[in-house]
Design a protein around this motif. Sequence first.
Motif, PDB file in Angstrom:
ATOM      1  N   ARG A   1     -39.452  -8.361  29.118  1.00 16.04           N
ATOM      2  CA  ARG A   1     -39.597  -9.765  28.753  1.00 16.04           C
ATOM      3  C   ARG A   1     -40.765  -9.877  27.777  1.00 16.04           C
ATOM      4  NH1 ARG A   1     -43.731 -12.168  32.206  1.00 16.04           N
ATOM      5  NH2 ARG A   1     -44.373 -10.692  33.822  1.00 16.04           N
ATOM      6  N   PRO A   2     -40.872 -10.983  27.039  1.00 12.88           N
ATOM      7  CA  PRO A   2     -42.026 -11.156  26.159  1.00 12.88           C
ATOM      8  C   PRO A   2     -43.306 -11.286  26.987  1.00 12.88           C
ATOM      9  CG  PRO A   2     -40.251 -12.673  25.585  1.00 12.88           C
ATOM     10  CD  PRO A   2     -39.888 -12.069  26.908  1.00 12.88           C
ATOM     11  N   ILE A   3     -44.442 -10.872  26.403  1.00  8.42           N
ATOM     12  CA  ILE A   3     -45.732 -10.987  27.082  1.00  8.42           C
ATOM     13  C   ILE A   3     -46.755 -11.629  26.148  1.00  8.42           C
ATOM     14  CG2 ILE A   3     -45.355  -9.075  28.677  1.00  8.42           C
ATOM     15  CD1 ILE A   3     -46.954  -7.289  26.769  1.00  8.42           C
TER      16      ILE A   3
ATOM     17  N   GLY B   1     -43.934  -7.964  19.229  1.00 12.07           N
ATOM     18  CA  GLY B   1     -44.614  -8.831  18.274  1.00 12.07           C
ATOM     19  C   GLY B   1     -46.024  -8.373  17.952  1.00 12.07           C
ATOM     20  N   MET B   2     -46.245  -7.067  17.975  1.00  9.96           N
ATOM     21  CA  MET B   2     -47.570  -6.504  17.686  1.00  9.96           C
ATOM     22  C   MET B   2     -47.769  -6.340  16.188  1.00  9.96           C
ATOM     23  SD  MET B   2     -47.898  -3.498  20.551  1.00  9.96           S
ATOM     24  CE  MET B   2     -48.373  -3.909  22.243  1.00  9.96           C
TER      25      MET B   2
ATOM     26  N   GLN C   1     -40.812   5.552  13.880  1.00 12.46           N
ATOM     27  CA  GLN C   1     -39.809   4.554  14.262  1.00 12.46           C
ATOM     28  C   GLN C   1     -40.042   4.036  15.673  1.00 12.46           C
ATOM     29  OE1 GLN C   1     -35.803   6.020  11.798  1.00 12.46           O
ATOM     30  NE2 GLN C   1     -35.961   6.341  13.994  1.00 12.46           N
ATOM     31  N   ALA C   2     -40.338   4.935  16.598  1.00 12.15           N
ATOM     32  CA  ALA C   2     -40.547   4.525  17.979  1.00 12.15           C
ATOM     33  C   ALA C   2     -41.711   3.547  18.070  1.00 12.15           C
ATOM     34  CB  ALA C   2     -40.794   5.747  18.862  1.00 12.15           C
ATOM     35  N   GLN C   3     -42.798   3.844  17.369  1.00 16.02           N
ATOM     36  CA  GLN C   3     -43.949   2.935  17.366  1.00 16.02           C
ATOM     37  C   GLN C   3     -43.568   1.592  16.737  1.00 16.02           C
ATOM     38  OE1 GLN C   3     -47.616   4.766  15.833  1.00 16.02           O
ATOM     39  NE2 GLN C   3     -46.695   6.766  16.215  1.00 16.02           N
ATOM     40  N   ALA C   4     -42.871   1.651  15.617  1.00 15.83           N
ATOM     41  CA  ALA C   4     -42.508   0.422  14.901  1.00 15.83           C
ATOM     42  C   ALA C   4     -41.567  -0.445  15.725  1.00 15.83           C
ATOM     43  CB  ALA C   4     -41.875   0.764  13.559  1.00 15.83           C
ATOM     44  N   HIS C   5     -40.611   0.173  16.407  1.00 13.52           N
ATOM     45  CA  HIS C   5     -39.662  -0.596  17.205  1.00 13.52           C
ATOM     46  C   HIS C   5     -40.341  -1.255  18.406  1.00 13.52           C
ATOM     47  CE1 HIS C   5     -36.236   2.037  15.443  1.00 13.52           C
ATOM     48  NE2 HIS C   5     -36.336   0.894  14.792  1.00 13.52           N
ATOM     49  N   ILE C   6     -41.250  -0.539  19.043  1.00 12.40           N
ATOM     50  CA  ILE C   6     -41.994  -1.129  20.165  1.00 12.40           C
ATOM     51  C   ILE C   6     -42.835  -2.305  19.678  1.00 12.40           C
ATOM     52  CG2 ILE C   6     -43.880  -0.692  21.785  1.00 12.40           C
ATOM     53  CD1 ILE C   6     -42.673   2.142  22.154  1.00 12.40           C
TER      54      ILE C   6
END
Length: 361
Positions: A180-182, A62-63, A52-57
């Motif tokens: 912020r978005p990158i 937007g990865m 979950q932590a990986q998926a949420h990040i």
Amino acid sequence: MGRIFNFGAGPSMMPLPVLEQAQRELLDYKGSGMSMLEISHRSPLFEEVNDQAQAHIKELLGMDDSWAVMFMGGGATLQFSMIPMNFLTPGKTAAYAITSTFSEKAIKEAQKVGNAVEIYSSKATGLDRVPRPEELVLPDNCAYLHLTGNCTAEGLEYFEYPDTGDVPLIVDMSSDILSRPIPLDKFSLIYNGAQKNIGPAGVTVVMAKKDFLKGRDPQLPIMMNYETYADHDSTYNTPPVFGIYLVDLMSQWLLDQGGLEKVEQRNIAKAKMVYDVLDAHPDFYKGHAQKDSRSLMNVTFNLPTKDMEAQFVEESKAQGLAGLKGHRAVGGIRASIYNAMPLEGVQALVDFMEDFWKKNR
């Protein structure tokens, strides 16, 4: 004593809803009869948290699946060594832009491994700005370009990253990740100590293109090889289980806030509140960073004398404002206004700053 506003640079303030959820689940996580402090890193319960932590990040940034999210220990400082050990191969040169105490530490570690050169420095003016993209001229046979995305001690931040073509761009985003978005397409590897903006001390989050990680030297020590973490889902050894759980709660909280576009709007508003006070009283509050490099996360400034700075820090504590003393290498005052710092906390700070100015101008 009730909750205060913690402006410390890390370990830093965490959102109250995150702490309250951790408190509710502390003794018995999901009916397991165990705390997350006790649960095995091989258990299905932790595997769920890890996933979950990986998926949420990834969702926040937007990865897609071409990226790996890895959880490690050692802080960003360990990355200063791991990066050149993995990517600074013989015959190659690593390029570093020096904008911070931490960039200086990073290049010193790289120079122990191979040829690492400084291609930009703002040290002559007190590390007060980041370079414009055109100022970064890469050497021949460049292994990678390393930047410190947000300079925690000096209060600088990159708002425009260079296009490096085939040269990998590696960035330390310890203080501004998920603020912020990158532009993901520009990066090969991003790393950060979680304790500043997205979790507790003890977790380092590394995000990298999977293709970039392939083909590491098999002679590398097993725990210094990025492929070990990517191939074993960060569980080759026991990872910081409870810290990863808190990173997951923090990333869920950021999604609940509306994602990084909404978070960025709030962070811009918070930073403007503090910088407006600096700009209103420039002879009293002297900002460290040049205006085009001012960080949204760490506002740094000086007062007319060191004694007055010490007085500012002491009086602020009495108002429930903690952690405002500047980094030991820079001095002065630093207000870290990360994602978890509410507008109310920033308002309390600017009210105190105005009052302190009136009493001591």
